[in-house]
Motif scaffolding. Sequence first.
Motif, short mmCIF file in Angstrom:
data_model
loop_
_atom_site.label_atom_id
_atom_site.label_comp_id
_atom_site.label_asym_id
_atom_site.label_seq_id
_atom_site.Cartn_x
_atom_site.Cartn_y
_atom_site.Cartn_z
N ILE A 127 -63.10 17.51 127.81
CA ILE A 127 -63.10 16.58 126.69
C ILE A 127 -62.19 15.41 127.06
N ASP A 128 -62.32 14.32 126.31
CA ASP A 128 -61.49 13.16 126.60
C ASP A 128 -60.02 13.49 126.34
N LYS A 130 -57.53 11.67 125.24
CA LYS A 130 -56.96 11.16 124.00
C LYS A 130 -57.13 12.16 122.85
N THR A 131 -58.36 12.68 122.68
CA THR A 131 -58.61 13.64 121.61
C THR A 131 -57.88 14.95 121.88
N GLN A 134 -54.26 14.37 120.93
CA GLN A 134 -54.06 14.09 119.51
C GLN A 134 -54.18 15.34 118.66
N TYR A 135 -55.12 16.24 119.03
CA TYR A 135 -55.36 17.44 118.23
C TYR A 135 -54.92 18.72 118.95
N ILE A 148 -62.54 20.72 113.98
CA ILE A 148 -62.36 20.33 115.39
C ILE A 148 -63.71 20.01 116.01
N LEU A 151 -65.31 16.55 115.43
CA LEU A 151 -64.79 15.41 116.18
C LEU A 151 -65.76 14.96 117.27
N PHE A 152 -66.53 15.93 117.79
CA PHE A 152 -67.43 15.66 118.92
C PHE A 152 -68.89 15.58 118.47
N ASP A 209 -64.46 4.50 123.22
CA ASP A 209 -63.27 5.18 122.70
C ASP A 209 -63.62 6.26 121.68
N LYS A 210 -64.80 6.92 121.90
CA LYS A 210 -65.20 8.01 121.04
C LYS A 210 -64.98 9.34 121.76
N PRO A 211 -64.73 10.44 121.02
CA PRO A 211 -64.53 11.73 121.66
C PRO A 211 -65.77 12.20 122.41
#
Length: 338
Positions: A127-128, A130-131, A134-135, A148, A151-152, A209-211
């Motif tokens: 997964i990216d 950033k995500t 963050q989580y 969760i 998010l994807f 910039d999306k998950p």
Amino acid sequence: MKKKTHLRIARSLLALGLVAFGAVAQAGGNDLPGKGIKVQPLKSSLAEEAFQTLLVSRALEKLGYTVEPMKDLEPATEHLAIANGDATFMANHWSLLHADFYKNSGGDAKLSRTGVYSDGAVQGYLIDRKTAEQYNITNIAQLKDPAIAKLFDADGDGKADLTGCNPGWGCELAIENHLTAYQLRDTVTHKQGSYAALMADTIARFKQDKPVLYYTWTPYWVSAVLRPGADVVWLQVPFSSSQGGENVDTQLPNGKNYGFEANREQIVANKAFVEKNPAAGKLFEVMKLPIGDINAQNLRMSQGANTQQDVERHTDGWIRVHQALFDGWVAEARAAAR
């Protein structure tokens, strides 16, 4: 008396000359042990497998074999075609991922696989970054949580969209098993189709910039674009689980568990062909190609240098840079023919 002596000497010299000529002829034959023999290579529909395959073909040509243009078949059919003698070899057999294909095609009775062409391949879910940070997501089992997983969600159905594996490749069976074993069926959708097209969409989402959530493997160009540790992170699994139901420990030497064993790429060939052609058999055994080199070539393809002529240029360039190594493989193969 002198004439008889000269005659004997002349005959001896002639005999020696014939012996010497025979030795030269024999050496020439050994230099081209594949002369007059046709070879049919196979690869899957993945264009990125052409580089590894063509490198083997180039070495076979140096041994005198007539190598036909490679044909595309999916892995299960590749193994069957080689076992039945309809093709000669494939350079992209994954010893673990394709284990059932190998066994179901006759195994060691009909196929030959010796040596390791490329070692240390890793596969799994990412997964990216950033995500993930963050989580605090580190394990794919966390996607059991609908919040969760959402998010994807790329298509708006509330479930995570996992860019997965083409049917027939082998990896799709492992993914399907994991979805059940880790209780992810209600929250994750396994997206299948054209892997290259799906990954293009995944990369586009990442750039927006999306998950993103996807499966991939090395060697492959994806990890040169979405860099593990920098752009994306590997997800671990809660426990080892294989699609065959065997007790397989997928934990890697570094202590991480991505759900898949570290794999290795081997050259698989028709066994009868190898028995009749020891030079080719030895070549298949001794050739070794670093995963980093495959990744680098695959990246060039992803950047647009992906025609047949491009791959041939990449292959010939690799040989020039590693000429001594390449010549060494061919020399070992020639020695086996003698």
